[in-house]
Design a protein around this motif. Structure first.
Motif, short mmCIF file in Angstrom:
data_model
loop_
_atom_site.label_atom_id
_atom_site.label_comp_id
_atom_site.label_asym_id
_atom_site.label_seq_id
_atom_site.Cartn_x
_atom_site.Cartn_y
_atom_site.Cartn_z
N ILE A 58 0.84 -1.20 0.00
CA ILE A 58 0.00 0.00 0.00
C ILE A 58 0.87 1.25 0.00
CG2 ILE A 58 -1.69 1.32 1.34
CD1 ILE A 58 -2.79 -1.41 2.29
N SER A 59 1.95 1.22 0.77
CA SER A 59 2.85 2.39 0.83
C SER A 59 3.52 2.64 -0.51
CB SER A 59 3.91 2.18 1.91
OG SER A 59 3.32 2.04 3.18
N ALA A 60 3.64 1.60 -1.34
CA ALA A 60 4.28 1.74 -2.64
C ALA A 60 3.38 2.37 -3.69
CB ALA A 60 4.76 0.38 -3.13
N ILE A 61 2.10 2.52 -3.37
CA ILE A 61 1.16 3.08 -4.35
C ILE A 61 1.53 4.51 -4.71
CG2 ILE A 61 -1.23 3.81 -4.73
CD1 ILE A 61 -2.12 1.42 -3.06
N GLY A 62 1.83 5.33 -3.68
CA GLY A 62 2.17 6.73 -3.92
C GLY A 62 3.35 6.90 -4.85
N PRO A 63 4.53 6.33 -4.51
CA PRO A 63 5.68 6.44 -5.41
C PRO A 63 5.42 5.85 -6.79
CG PRO A 63 6.37 5.70 -3.24
CD PRO A 63 4.88 5.67 -3.24
#
Length: 235
Positions: A58-63
């Motif tokens: 989920i944290s990788a969605i932004g980048p």
């Protein structure tokens, strides 16, 4: 320009780039399996591993959204196959764009210029490829870095943790300030994401399940607020 684009998006380029992308996918699967297997040996439950995996995803969605947007511009410059391959390996779309531009500049052209032809395209690809050579230096010095770490930890076990944390804070602060200096939308993205992160961190105490998602949510808030600010300024 159309001549080089016909080559850049040709089937032979797709076939040439696909093996490296497939290798990256295989590495991701193997690393994930090895991580789960190692976690079991360390006494970490599978449920905790799944939670950590989901949080990272989920944290990788932004980048990933930012990389995808930059990838569109890179595709128009060097074609879809090479863009797909390079960003699968490097992930730094802005850096790839800069190095492709430096390669084209070396032969007297520029990305998107009217005189950007096959020769400039080949130079751009060389610029992108040579950028990766620097990582060989890192690979060579890893054993020496491990020796230094062991010596430092003998002196003070917490010193390496402090150095790593300080380095990460320095890098993040530099990158944040560098982007904020580019204009108000970037400042709004930074401030909105930071405020969202603070608010979610407090909410986590009451809603523990939110802990896995708060970083990804903060990134998305920043990504949304920046173009809204740019639109308001433009309007």
């Amino acid at each position: 320009m159309s001549d080089y684009l016909s080559i850049a998006n040709s089937p032979i380029m797709w076939l040439s780039c696909f093996p490296l992308v497939l290798l990256v996918l295989c590495q991701a699967v193997l690393y994930t399996r090895r991580a789960f297997a190692t976690a079991v040996k360390m006494g970490i439950s599978k449920s905790d591993c799944v939670k950590a995996f989901r949080a990272g995803m989920i944290s990788a969605i932004g980048p990933s959204v930012a990389v995808f947007i930059m990838m569109v511009g890179l595709m128009s410059a060097v074609g879809s196959p090479v863009s797909w391959m390079r960003l699968s390996v490097m992930g730094a779309a802005a850096g790839e764009m800069i190095n492709a531009g430096l390669g084209a500049q070396a032969v007297g052209s520029a990305l998107g210029a009217a005189d950007f032809g096959i020769r400039a395209y080949a130079a751009a690809l060389w610029g992108m490829s040579l950028f990766s050579v620097a990582w060989i230096v890192v690979l060579v010095f890893i054993p020496q870095m491990n020796k230094v770490q062991v010596k430092v930890e003998k002196y003070d076990k917490n010193l390496m943790t402090l150095i790593s944390t300080a380095s990460m804070l320095g890098i993040m602060s530099y990158m944040t300030m560098e982007n904020c200096l580019t204009g108000l939308p970037m400042i709004v993205a930074c401030v909105s994401a930071s405020l969202c992160m603070v608010g979610l961190s407090r909410t986590v105490k009451k809603l523990p399940w939110l802990r896995e998602y708060h970083m990804g949510i903060a990134m998305i808030v920043g990504i949304v607020c920046a173009p809204v600010c740019a639109w308001l300024i433009g309007g």
